[in-house]
Enzyme design. Structure first.
Site, short mmCIF file in Angstrom:
data_model
loop_
_atom_site.label_atom_id
_atom_site.label_comp_id
_atom_site.label_asym_id
_atom_site.label_seq_id
_atom_site.Cartn_x
_atom_site.Cartn_y
_atom_site.Cartn_z
NE ARG A 39 -3.95 -2.23 1.84
CZ ARG A 39 -5.04 -2.37 2.55
NH1 ARG A 39 -5.34 -1.49 3.47
NH2 ARG A 39 -5.86 -3.38 2.35
CG ASP A 149 -14.32 5.63 6.36
OD1 ASP A 149 -14.99 4.58 6.42
OD2 ASP A 149 -13.07 5.64 6.33
C1 LIG Z 1 -14.45 -2.70 6.32
S1 LIG Z 1 -15.02 -1.06 6.24
C2 LIG Z 1 -16.70 -1.26 6.84
C3 LIG Z 1 -17.73 -0.61 5.96
C4 LIG Z 1 -19.18 -0.78 6.38
N1 LIG Z 1 -19.43 -0.31 7.72
C5 LIG Z 1 -19.62 -2.21 6.22
O1 LIG Z 1 -19.83 -2.91 7.21
O2 LIG Z 1 -19.75 -2.67 5.08
C6 LIG Z 1 -14.19 -0.31 7.64
C7 LIG Z 1 -14.10 1.20 7.56
O3 LIG Z 1 -13.66 1.72 8.82
C8 LIG Z 1 -12.88 2.86 8.56
N2 LIG Z 1 -12.00 3.19 9.72
C9 LIG Z 1 -10.87 2.55 10.11
N3 LIG Z 1 -10.32 3.17 11.16
C10 LIG Z 1 -11.11 4.24 11.44
C11 LIG Z 1 -11.04 5.28 12.41
N4 LIG Z 1 -10.03 5.38 13.30
N5 LIG Z 1 -12.03 6.22 12.41
C12 LIG Z 1 -13.04 6.15 11.51
N6 LIG Z 1 -13.15 5.19 10.56
C13 LIG Z 1 -12.20 4.24 10.52
C14 LIG Z 1 -12.07 2.46 7.33
O4 LIG Z 1 -11.56 3.59 6.62
C15 LIG Z 1 -13.10 1.65 6.51
O5 LIG Z 1 -13.72 2.41 5.51
#
Ligand SMILES: C[S@@+](CC[C@H](N)C(=O)[O-])C[C@H]1O[C@@H](n2cnc3c(N)ncnc32)[C@H](O)[C@@H]1O
Length: 283
Positions: A39, A149
């Site tokens: 990445r 996000d």
């Molecule tokens: C796997 S996705 C989940 C998407 C959706 N909620 C679902 O269940 O399909 C996880 C998301 O959490 C976000 N994320 C990770 N760390 C975070 C943080 N510290 N604060 C806010 N969002 C975060 C990531 O950028 C990512 O888009």
């Protein structure tokens, strides 16, 4: 890039890991080193840097943190998502939670549903579709979906509301006709969320590590699904305490099916798998 620079040194991996943990709560194990290398390689190309060592010198140098941290956190976040992912949650919302929240809401204030960790938008647009179907405009009730996000890249994509036909496949044909526009170019594989639905969803950047989420009002429903898995248990508990604080009494909190809040000190009681409710009288 020379052979020496094709991997991140152990010392650089250790400082990258602790920076990422401190800034985002994301806990990268040693087995994530190759993933991190892949990445960050994209960032090296954008910055015209030749090695991971140079990247770390820049990142930990005088301007690096300010300029690069958002990109680094974008690069490490995992964004897998789907329309109507874990569909039982949306059935519960439509059949039980929303009718009940509307019945309790005598003042008719707009309901707020929060998709926390919304990724590329599939979850908040699914919420907007489900809510539009169970709260028709002519009932006088209104709702808003707040979608947040950490990653600015996913938020940009999400707010455009453009998806490929494969991605919208989990949406029924009827709902696709109602809520997605096909491109004028018949050969195009893309569809776009209709403006009326896009208007109901507000996207903004929010990092769960921030002290104050700065939200305008408490949410009636919070979806925080498939996000907690990236954090260690202590961080998960802290995040859920902050989210629970943002929930109205008796409001609902949904987590992913592989996530559990068991044994955490929270004002939430279990209702169904991966579904909790805020205890009445708790703040
Ligand atoms: C796997 S996705 C989940 C998407 C959706 N909620 C679902 O269940 O399909 C996880 C998301 O959490 C976000 N994320 C990770 N760390 C975070 C943080 N510290 N604060 C806010 N969002 C975060 C990531 O950028 C990512 O888009």
């Amino acid at each position: 890039m020379s052979a020496r620079d094709e991997s991140i040194s152990n010392a650089d991996f250790a400082r990258l890991r602790s920076l990422i943990y401190e800034q985002s709560g994301i806990n990268l194990n040693a087995d994530k080193k190759t993933m991190l290398e892949l990445r960050i390689k994209r960032r090296l190309r954008s910055l015209h840097l030749d090695s991971f060592g140079e990247y770390c010198d820049y990142l930990f140098g005088p301007h690096g943190l300010k300029e690069e941290i958002v990109h680094l956190l974008d690069a490490v976040s995992t964004n897998k998502t789907d329309f109507f992912r874990e569909p039982e949650h949306f059935e519960f919302l439509a059949q039980k939670a929303i009718p009940e929240l509307m019945a309790r809401n005598a003042s008719g204030r707009p309901l707020l549903v929060w998709s926390a960790g919304c990724s590329t938008g599939e979850e908040p647009y699914t919420l907007a579709i489900v809510l539009s179907e169970c709260i028709p405009a002519n009932t006088g009730f209104r709702f808003r979906v707040l979608a947040t996000d950490l990653s600015t890249t996913v938020l940009t994509k999400a707010s455009r509301g453009v998806f490929s036909r494969e991605v919208v496949r989990p949406v029924s044909a009827d709902l696709q006709r109602k809520y997605f526009l096909r491109s004028r170019d018949r050969a195009s594989n893309l569809v776009r969320v209709v403006p009326e639905l896009r208007k109901l969803v507000e996207f903004r950047r929010l990092n769960f590590m921030d002290g104050d989420f700065g939200l305008p009002q408490k949410a009636d429903v919070i979806f925080c699904r498939n996000v907690l898995i990236y954090f260690d248990r202590a961080t998960q508990e802290k995040i859920m305490q902050k989210l629970a604080h943002q929930l109205v009494p008796s409001g609902y909190a949904f987590v992913g099916h592989s996530e559990t809040l068991h044994d955490m000190d929270l004002p939430l009681v279990p209702v169904a798998p991966a579904l909790y409710r805020k205890a009445n009288g708790r703040n």
